[in-house]
Design an enzyme around this catalytic site. Sequence first.
Site, PDB file in Angstrom:
ATOM      1  N   GLY A   1       0.934  -1.225   0.051  1.00 49.15           N
ATOM      2  CA  GLY A   1       0.002  -0.042   0.036  1.00 49.15           C
ATOM      3  C   GLY A   1       0.942   1.282  -0.131  1.00 49.15           C
TER       4      GLY A   1
ATOM      5  N   ASP B   1      -7.866  -0.676  -0.269  1.00 47.91           N
ATOM      6  CA  ASP B   1      -8.448   0.672  -0.161  1.00 47.91           C
ATOM      7  C   ASP B   1      -8.405   1.223  -1.536  1.00 47.91           C
ATOM      8  OD1 ASP B   1      -8.573  -0.088   2.331  1.00 47.91           O
ATOM      9  OD2 ASP B   1      -7.004   1.459   3.050  1.00 47.91           O
TER      10      ASP B   1
ATOM     11  N   ARG C   1      -9.534   4.087   5.276  1.00 44.47           N
ATOM     12  CA  ARG C   1      -9.604   5.025   6.321  1.00 44.47           C
ATOM     13  C   ARG C   1      -9.164   6.525   5.831  1.00 44.47           C
ATOM     14  NH1 ARG C   1      -4.632   3.341   8.664  1.00 44.47           N
ATOM     15  NH2 ARG C   1      -4.894   1.444   7.323  1.00 44.47           N
TER      16      ARG C   1
ATOM     17  N   ASN D   1     -18.569 -10.364 -24.689  1.00 44.76           N
ATOM     18  CA  ASN D   1     -17.761  -9.131 -24.678  1.00 44.76           C
ATOM     19  C   ASN D   1     -17.207  -9.171 -26.199  1.00 44.76           C
ATOM     20  OD1 ASN D   1     -16.453  -6.823 -23.751  1.00 44.76           O
ATOM     21  ND2 ASN D   1     -14.535  -7.973 -23.670  1.00 44.76           N
TER      22      ASN D   1
ATOM     23  N   GLU E   1     -16.544 -21.992 -27.462  1.00 42.53           N
ATOM     24  CA  GLU E   1     -17.627 -23.136 -27.855  1.00 42.53           C
ATOM     25  C   GLU E   1     -17.649 -23.052 -29.461  1.00 42.53           C
ATOM     26  OE1 GLU E   1     -21.401 -21.300 -26.586  1.00 42.53           O
ATOM     27  OE2 GLU E   1     -21.130 -19.350 -27.304  1.00 42.53           O
TER      28      GLU E   1
HETATM   29  P1  ADP Z   1       0.558  -0.119   3.464  1.00 37.80           P
HETATM   30  O1  ADP Z   1       1.729  -0.695   2.564  1.00 37.80           O
HETATM   31  O2  ADP Z   1      -0.626  -1.162   3.383  1.00 37.80           O
HETATM   32  O3  ADP Z   1       0.152   1.308   3.401  1.00 37.80           O
HETATM   33  P2  ADP Z   1       1.795   0.538   5.917  1.00 37.80           P
HETATM   34  O4  ADP Z   1       1.758   2.061   5.998  1.00 37.80           O
HETATM   35  O5  ADP Z   1       1.877  -0.180   7.674  1.00 37.80           O
HETATM   36  O6  ADP Z   1       1.003  -0.400   5.110  1.00 37.80           O
HETATM   37  O7  ADP Z   1       3.444   0.415   5.794  1.00 37.80           O
HETATM   38  C1  ADP Z   1       3.875  -0.933   5.711  1.00 37.80           C
HETATM   39  C2  ADP Z   1       5.332  -1.087   5.980  1.00 37.80           C
HETATM   40  O8  ADP Z   1       5.896   0.086   4.923  1.00 37.80           O
HETATM   41  C3  ADP Z   1       5.808  -0.404   7.158  1.00 37.80           C
HETATM   42  O9  ADP Z   1       5.341  -1.284   8.175  1.00 37.80           O
HETATM   43  C4  ADP Z   1       6.852   0.127   7.026  1.00 37.80           C
HETATM   44  O10 ADP Z   1       8.043  -0.886   7.298  1.00 37.80           O
HETATM   45  C5  ADP Z   1       7.177   0.726   5.497  1.00 37.80           C
HETATM   46  N1  ADP Z   1       6.750   1.987   5.631  1.00 37.80           N
HETATM   47  C6  ADP Z   1       5.789   2.872   5.850  1.00 37.80           C
HETATM   48  N2  ADP Z   1       5.886   4.247   5.689  1.00 37.80           N
HETATM   49  C7  ADP Z   1       7.268   4.298   5.838  1.00 37.80           C
HETATM   50  C8  ADP Z   1       8.125   5.296   5.646  1.00 37.80           C
HETATM   51  N3  ADP Z   1       7.770   6.645   5.690  1.00 37.80           N
HETATM   52  N4  ADP Z   1       9.506   5.014   5.575  1.00 37.80           N
HETATM   53  C9  ADP Z   1      10.002   3.816   5.562  1.00 37.80           C
HETATM   54  N5  ADP Z   1       9.149   2.896   5.395  1.00 37.80           N
HETATM   55  C10 ADP Z   1       7.872   2.829   5.608  1.00 37.80           C
END
Ligand code: ADP
Length: 752
Positions: free
Chosen positions: A105, A153, A197, A522, A619
Amino acid sequence: MSNRLGVLTSGGDAPGMNAAVRAVVRAALDRGVEVYAIYEGYQGMVDGGDKIQPLGWRSVSGILQKGGTMIGTARCAAFRTREGRRKAVRNLLEHGIDRLVIIGGDGSLIGAHILCQEWPELVSELVRDGEIPPEVAERHPYVAIAGLVGSIDNDVFGTEMSIGADTALHRITEAVDAISSTAASHQRTFVIEVMGRRCGYLALMGALATGANWVLIPESPPDMDDWEERMCEVLRAGRQAGRRESIVIVAEGAQDHHGNPITAEYVRQVLEERLGEEARVTILGHVQRGGPPSAFDRNLSTLLGIAAVEELLAATPESPAYLIGLRENRITRMPLEECVKKTQEVNEAIEAGDYERAMALRGKGFQDAFRTLRTLLRAVPHPPRPGQRRLRLAVLTADAPAPGMNTAVRAAVRVGLDMGHVVLGVRNGLRGLVEGNFEELEWMSVTGWASHGGSTLGTSREIPEGSDLYAIARNLEEQGINGLLIIGGWAGYEAALRLHQARGDFPSFDIPIVCLPASINNDLPGSELSVGADTALNNIVDAVDKIKQSAGATHRCFVVEVMGRYCGYLALMSALATGAERVYLHEEGITLRDLEEDLRLLVASFEAGKNLGLMIRNERANPLYTTDFIRALLEEEGGDLFEVRQAVLGHLQQGGDPTPFDRILATRLAVRCVAFLSEQAGKDEPASACVGLVGGEIRFTDLEEIPRIADMKHRRPKQQWWMDLRPIARMLAQPYPGFMTDRGMKGASGEC
Ligand code: ADP
């Protein structure tokens, strides 16, 4: 740079991550590049050791249809620190990895961007401190990163769809449909909280797909202080109009325009107090992340994974890290830095209360959906505006029933009435047009139609000719019809063209006619996707998953026949989504030589250790080499190596309630069709057209263009975008890397 690539999944898991990992692994191995899994996301990178391990071709077998991620995911606090990232770089270099596919994400992609920027500096520090020898640093001066958005999301800028969002919408629509039926039985109100969120995508699209009655999202809070009263007014009016259930969808991050959170519980209390009726809250929670990935997510993830590998192999020291995403129905790339910044901008805009900017950054599709939803949510139409021309619009469904037809009719009726028009439904499709089977549809006549499969109006296939045209002309005149919407397949398109071409002979045909593509095949001109095809594809994929599972440990090959008439879309896309080794399309035909070659490949695959084979046949791929013939041939020639079974999926493909994608497409297209009819009906020479999704945009194509852009004999478009995907399906289903190229691979040369 090295010949090694690392792949990791990070942050919240999302259905489809496995399909992406499979595609990355196989595409890389096929290109002679080694692949390492970095288990548990960034945590595995920081920990190193056995968290970084090579993956083979077979280690990703059987994961395409599984939710979650087989290489694990985690949130990693250490990676947020420079020290943690320094360890990560050392571990990667220990394995000689300097190309990474990162699936996660927005947080994970921010982490990827930082890693990319810091790499040269961290590598120099590691040399300075004697942790790695200088020659290692020289071999890996930079890191190449391709980011894929894996998040239900759908909140990251740079891709219209993230991996997992479509599946999450499947879970939401299933749940809301189920809740609606119990709510209707007890005349109850339900408040349903969905994930998101900072992004209202799931809430908005979920509401659009299920016909929910109110929605609250973070990007567009109600713009008044007493929004509670407005919501109650609409729900009250709905009840008075006869609606039995009320459904309110709330995004996790919903807020009012002062930035105060709006919780599902708060909405429930408001409804109970002000409406004086029982309301219940359902928080869908992690159900939304679960279950097998939808066909769309499997194919999207596969295509993104392959594009990521291509990108990394082409990377130069100057290339930035890229986000590989889907835009305008094509796989595209955008610098990761820009995507990360724009994503943060949306979040900042929401926090600062600049909702206009937040909506603008979400893109046109999101805004369109929101506008459409606001009209459809109304409990009663706007009263006609003074001086407004009141049109009489007719709507019918034609050709075979397709899931999503009802959704389109509902949207057309409601938008038409809201514009002040009269909308008449034609019963039994084109036959009803000949027989004069018209019925005025009211706002509440289409309640609940958003989610029902089939066609409630009824449909027929025959194309009117001869005296039918006289009858239709008389009926249109008697009913005073000013515009006609035909929702359906080829029969509808041909009928529309016939009426349009006969306008010189019949003055009542001198009205705008618009065709909305609705066919599971389609195969319609003027649109890259038609309503119903996504549902059929998911029906096929569900069935094939079960068929595959039934094989257990036996050595078995299945020949599965799917619909599509002369169009191979369903066959090819289901092959891609289920990992079939061979797909037979009418567009390519089948020759005896093909069959001999396929048999040889199948035998070699089973000899190489495969225990399940899957061939999917359209088919009408060939009138003589039928499914039964192919089964018999493989059975006879396969000897003791494997047994062969056939499955003709038949009408189950057309059935079932429409998927969220089909409902949303049907709604968006229907809204535009009504606007088209309203606009054209006032003109001296009204145009007639077919509507469609082309490159992600809704476009109208003049009806007269159809014979030029379509293969009229085989009733399919001359150009079919998905034909380019054929080599991918075959490459991924090889028994081992290079197998197909060693033996010559039909379609791989890109002759399509
Ligand atoms: P998502 O990728 O689903 O948005 P998170 O926001 O929890 O989930 O991010 C996943 C992981 O990516 C975090 O646990 C962290 O290891 C890394 N990460 C997130 N933000 C940062 C940041 N600003 N700098 C370095 N690593 C980050």
